[in-house]
Design a protein around this motif. Structure first.
Motif, PDB file in Angstrom:
ATOM      1  N   THR A 182       0.832  -1.212   0.000  1.00  0.00           N
ATOM      2  CA  THR A 182       0.000   0.000   0.000  1.00  0.00           C
ATOM      3  C   THR A 182       0.864   1.259   0.000  1.00  0.00           C
ATOM      4  N   LEU A 183       1.875   1.285   0.865  1.00  0.00           N
ATOM      5  CA  LEU A 183       2.721   2.472   0.970  1.00  0.00           C
ATOM      6  C   LEU A 183       3.538   2.703  -0.296  1.00  0.00           C
ATOM      7  N   THR A 184       4.076   1.635  -0.877  1.00  0.00           N
ATOM      8  CA  THR A 184       4.864   1.807  -2.108  1.00  0.00           C
ATOM      9  C   THR A 184       3.982   2.254  -3.269  1.00  0.00           C
ATOM     10  N   ALA A 185       2.746   1.729  -3.331  1.00  0.00           N
ATOM     11  CA  ALA A 185       1.833   2.164  -4.391  1.00  0.00           C
ATOM     12  C   ALA A 185       1.469   3.634  -4.228  1.00  0.00           C
ATOM     13  N   MET A 186       1.404   4.112  -2.999  1.00  0.00           N
ATOM     14  CA  MET A 186       1.038   5.501  -2.741  1.00  0.00           C
ATOM     15  C   MET A 186       2.207   6.461  -2.974  1.00  0.00           C
ATOM     16  N   PHE A 187       3.372   6.128  -2.419  1.00  0.00           N
ATOM     17  CA  PHE A 187       4.446   7.108  -2.334  1.00  0.00           C
ATOM     18  C   PHE A 187       5.578   6.907  -3.345  1.00  0.00           C
ATOM     19  N   ASN A 188       5.723   5.705  -3.894  1.00  0.00           N
ATOM     20  CA  ASN A 188       6.821   5.502  -4.845  1.00  0.00           C
ATOM     21  C   ASN A 188       6.685   6.368  -6.097  1.00  0.00           C
ATOM     22  N   PRO A 189       5.465   6.550  -6.658  1.00  0.00           N
ATOM     23  CA  PRO A 189       5.362   7.425  -7.839  1.00  0.00           C
ATOM     24  C   PRO A 189       5.515   8.913  -7.519  1.00  0.00           C
ATOM     25  N   LEU A 190       5.485   9.270  -6.232  1.00  0.00           N
ATOM     26  CA  LEU A 190       5.535  10.679  -5.845  1.00  0.00           C
ATOM     27  C   LEU A 190       6.975  11.184  -5.862  1.00  0.00           C
ATOM     28  N   PRO A 191       7.306  12.175  -6.698  1.00  0.00           N
ATOM     29  CA  PRO A 191       8.686  12.681  -6.719  1.00  0.00           C
ATOM     30  C   PRO A 191       9.080  13.272  -5.369  1.00  0.00           C
ATOM     31  N   ALA A 192      10.304  12.979  -4.951  1.00  0.00           N
ATOM     32  CA  ALA A 192      10.759  13.466  -3.645  1.00  0.00           C
ATOM     33  C   ALA A 192      10.770  14.984  -3.586  1.00  0.00           C
ATOM     34  N   ILE A 193      11.104  15.630  -4.700  1.00  0.00           N
ATOM     35  CA  ILE A 193      11.197  17.083  -4.711  1.00  0.00           C
ATOM     36  C   ILE A 193       9.816  17.720  -4.523  1.00  0.00           C
ATOM     37  N   ALA A 194       8.740  16.946  -4.834  1.00  0.00           N
ATOM     38  CA  ALA A 194       7.390  17.475  -4.647  1.00  0.00           C
ATOM     39  C   ALA A 194       7.047  17.629  -3.173  1.00  0.00           C
ATOM     40  N   LEU A 195       7.773  16.918  -2.306  1.00  0.00           N
ATOM     41  CA  LEU A 195       7.544  17.022  -0.865  1.00  0.00           C
ATOM     42  C   LEU A 195       8.313  18.177  -0.238  1.00  0.00           C
ATOM     43  N   LEU A 196       9.061  18.894  -1.046  1.00  0.00           N
ATOM     44  CA  LEU A 196       9.885  19.984  -0.514  1.00  0.00           C
ATOM     45  C   LEU A 196       9.061  21.063   0.185  1.00  0.00           C
ATOM     46  N   PRO A 197       7.935  21.510  -0.379  1.00  0.00           N
ATOM     47  CA  PRO A 197       7.139  22.516   0.355  1.00  0.00           C
ATOM     48  C   PRO A 197       6.662  22.018   1.718  1.00  0.00           C
ATOM     49  N   LEU A 198       6.247  20.739   1.788  1.00  0.00           N
ATOM     50  CA  LEU A 198       5.810  20.188   3.066  1.00  0.00           C
ATOM     51  C   LEU A 198       6.966  20.088   4.064  1.00  0.00           C
ATOM     52  N   SER A 199       8.131  19.666   3.576  1.00  0.00           N
ATOM     53  CA  SER A 199       9.285  19.554   4.478  1.00  0.00           C
ATOM     54  C   SER A 199       9.700  20.917   5.017  1.00  0.00           C
ATOM     55  N   LEU A 200       9.580  21.962   4.181  1.00  0.00           N
ATOM     56  CA  LEU A 200       9.870  23.317   4.651  1.00  0.00           C
ATOM     57  C   LEU A 200       8.871  23.756   5.719  1.00  0.00           C
ATOM     58  N   LEU A 201       7.606  23.361   5.508  1.00  0.00           N
ATOM     59  CA  LEU A 201       6.564  23.741   6.465  1.00  0.00           C
ATOM     60  C   LEU A 201       6.735  23.007   7.793  1.00  0.00           C
ATOM     61  N   TRP A 202       7.084  21.720   7.726  1.00  0.00           N
ATOM     62  CA  TRP A 202       7.175  20.905   8.928  1.00  0.00           C
ATOM     63  C   TRP A 202       8.487  21.096   9.691  1.00  0.00           C
ATOM     64  N   PHE A 203       9.589  21.185   8.950  1.00  0.00           N
ATOM     65  CA  PHE A 203      10.910  21.190   9.585  1.00  0.00           C
ATOM     66  C   PHE A 203      11.650  22.518   9.459  1.00  0.00           C
ATOM     67  N   GLY A 204      11.126  23.431   8.640  1.00  0.00           N
ATOM     68  CA  GLY A 204      11.792  24.717   8.473  1.00  0.00           C
ATOM     69  C   GLY A 204      13.019  24.612   7.578  1.00  0.00           C
ATOM     70  N   LEU A 205      13.707  25.729   7.426  1.00  0.00           N
ATOM     71  CA  LEU A 205      14.919  25.768   6.613  1.00  0.00           C
ATOM     72  C   LEU A 205      16.060  25.108   7.379  1.00  0.00           C
ATOM     73  N   GLY A 206      16.677  24.140   6.759  1.00  0.00           N
ATOM     74  CA  GLY A 206      17.798  23.491   7.423  1.00  0.00           C
ATOM     75  C   GLY A 206      17.970  22.055   6.984  1.00  0.00           C
ATOM     76  N   GLU A 207      18.825  21.376   7.714  1.00  0.00           N
ATOM     77  CA  GLU A 207      19.238  20.026   7.352  1.00  0.00           C
ATOM     78  C   GLU A 207      18.100  19.021   7.455  1.00  0.00           C
ATOM     79  N   ASN A 208      17.226  19.182   8.442  1.00  0.00           N
ATOM     80  CA  ASN A 208      16.156  18.201   8.653  1.00  0.00           C
ATOM     81  C   ASN A 208      15.212  18.123   7.457  1.00  0.00           C
ATOM     82  N   SER A 209      14.955  19.245   6.830  1.00  0.00           N
ATOM     83  CA  SER A 209      14.082  19.237   5.652  1.00  0.00           C
ATOM     84  C   SER A 209      14.717  18.465   4.504  1.00  0.00           C
TER      85      SER A 209
END
Length: 288
Positions: free
Chosen positions: A125-152
Motif C-alpha cells: 500500500t505504501l509503495t503504491a502511494m508514495f513511490n510514484p511521488l517525486p521526492a522534490i514534490a515534498l519539498l514545500p511540506l518539508s519546509l513547512l514541517w521542519f523549516g529551513l535546514g538540514e532536517n528538511s
C-alpha cells in the motif's frame, strides 16, 4: 544389391599438451591492456571530453558553453581554494544521513513484510502511494514541517531512498528459493535471524541494485533541493554552489559544480558499489 557406407579407417591425432603460458603469449600486450575495464572507461571519458572541447570551440560563446579546459581550470581553482570541497562536504554529510535512515526504514519494512501478512499489505500500500511521488514534490511540506535546514533535506532524501530500496529488497526476498528457506528453518532460524542469515545473502543482488538506485535518486534529489534551500537561506552544498554561480554568470564554475556531481557519482559507483559487488555476489558466483 545392398548399399552401405564405406568403412573408414580409425586413427588418432596426438595433441600437444596445453599450457597457460602459451595462452598468455597468444594475447598481445595492447589487447591485454584493452581488457582492463578502467582503460575502456577512460577512453570513453576522453572521447567525451574531446567532443565537448570541439563543440565549445564551434559554439564560441563562453557564457553558453565553456570549453572542457575552462571547466577543468575552474574546477582546479575551486578545489585549490577549498570552496568546492567545502560544498561537497556539506552535501555528502546530509546525503549520508538521509541515505542511512532510508536504508534502516527500508529493511524494517521489508522484514515486516516477509514476516506477516499485515506487513505485506502495509508495504504494498505504501509503495503504491508514495513511490510514484517525486521526492522534490515534498519539498514545500518539508519546509513547512521542519523549516529551513538540514532536517528538511533529510526528509526528502529518506523518501527518495526508502521506496526504491524497499521494492528491490522485497522482490529479492520473494525470489529466494524454497530450498534455501527450508534449510534455514531446519537450522531453527526464525524472525530476524532468518532474514539476516538466509534472505539477505540470497537476495543480495537485488538489494545491491536497490542500494544503487536509492543512491542515484538521493544524490539528484539533494542537488535539486539545495537549489531551493540555497536560494531561501543563503547556504547549502553543491546545489547552492551551482545556483549562486549561475546567478553571477560564472558558467565555467557552474559546469565545474556539475562535474563534481558527476565525479562523485562515478567514484561511488566504481569504488564503493563495484568493490562490494566484486567481494560478495561475484565472488560467490551469484552474478557474472
Amino acid at each position: 544389391m545392398s548399399l552401405s557406407p564405406p568403412v573408414r579407417q580409425e586413427y588418432e591425432v596426438t595433441l600437444e599438451p596445453f599450457t597457460q603460458s602459451e595462452l598468455v603469449r597468444d594475447i598481445s600486450l595492447p589487447r591485454r591492456i584493452w581488457q582492463q575495464a578502467w582503460v575502456r572507461k577512460g577512453v570513453i571519458l576522453l572521447a567525451l571530453a574531446v567532443l565537448w572541447e570541439l563543440a565549445a570551440r564551434w559554439q564560441n560563446n563562453d557564457l553558453l558553453l565553456p570549453s572542457f579546459l575552462q571547466t577543468a581550470n575552474a574546477f582546479i581553482e575551486g578545489v585549490a581554494s577549498g570552496e568546492l570541497l567545502s560544498k561537497v562536504w556539506i552535501s555528502l554529510t546530509v546525503l549520508i544521513k538521509g541515505y542511512l535512515i532510508g536504508i534502516v526504514l527500508a529493511f524494517g519494512l521489508t522484514t515486516l513484510a516477509v514476516s506477516t501478512q499485515l506487513g505485506r499489505d502495509l508495504l504494498s500500500t505504501l509503495t503504491a502511494m508514495f513511490n510514484p511521488l517525486p521526492a522534490i514534490a515534498l519539498l514545500p511540506l518539508s519546509l513547512l514541517w521542519f523549516g529551513l535546514g538540514e532536517n528538511s533535506l533529510i526528509f526528502v532524501l529518506v523518501h527518495s531512498v526508502l521506496w526504491a530500496l524497499a521494492l528491490n529488497t522485497y522482490a529479492g526476498f520473494l525470489g529466494v528459493s524454497e530450498t534455501q528457506r527450508m534449510a534455514g528453518r531446519n537450522y531453527g532460524l526464525r524472525g530476524l535471524r532468518f532474514v539476516w542469515h538466509i534472505l539477505i545473502p540470497a537476495a543480495l543482488p537485488s538489494i545491491l541494485a536497490g542500494l544503487k538506485i536509492g543512491w542515484a535518486f538521493a544524490w539528484r534529489t539533494l542537488i535539486a533541493a539545495e537549489l531551493v534551500f540555497g536560494a531561501s537561506s543563503g547556504k547549502g552544498g553543491l546545489g547552492w554552489y551551482i545556483f549562486q554561480n549561475r546567478n553571477e554568470l560564472y558558467t565555467d564554475k557552474v559546469f565545474a559544480g556539475l562535474a563534481a556531481v558527476i565525479l562523485i557519482g562515478l567514484l561511488v559507483e566504481n569504488l564503493l558499489f563495484n568493490t562490494f559487488e566484486r567481494l560478495t555476489i561475484k565472488r560467490w558466483g551469484m552474478q557474472r
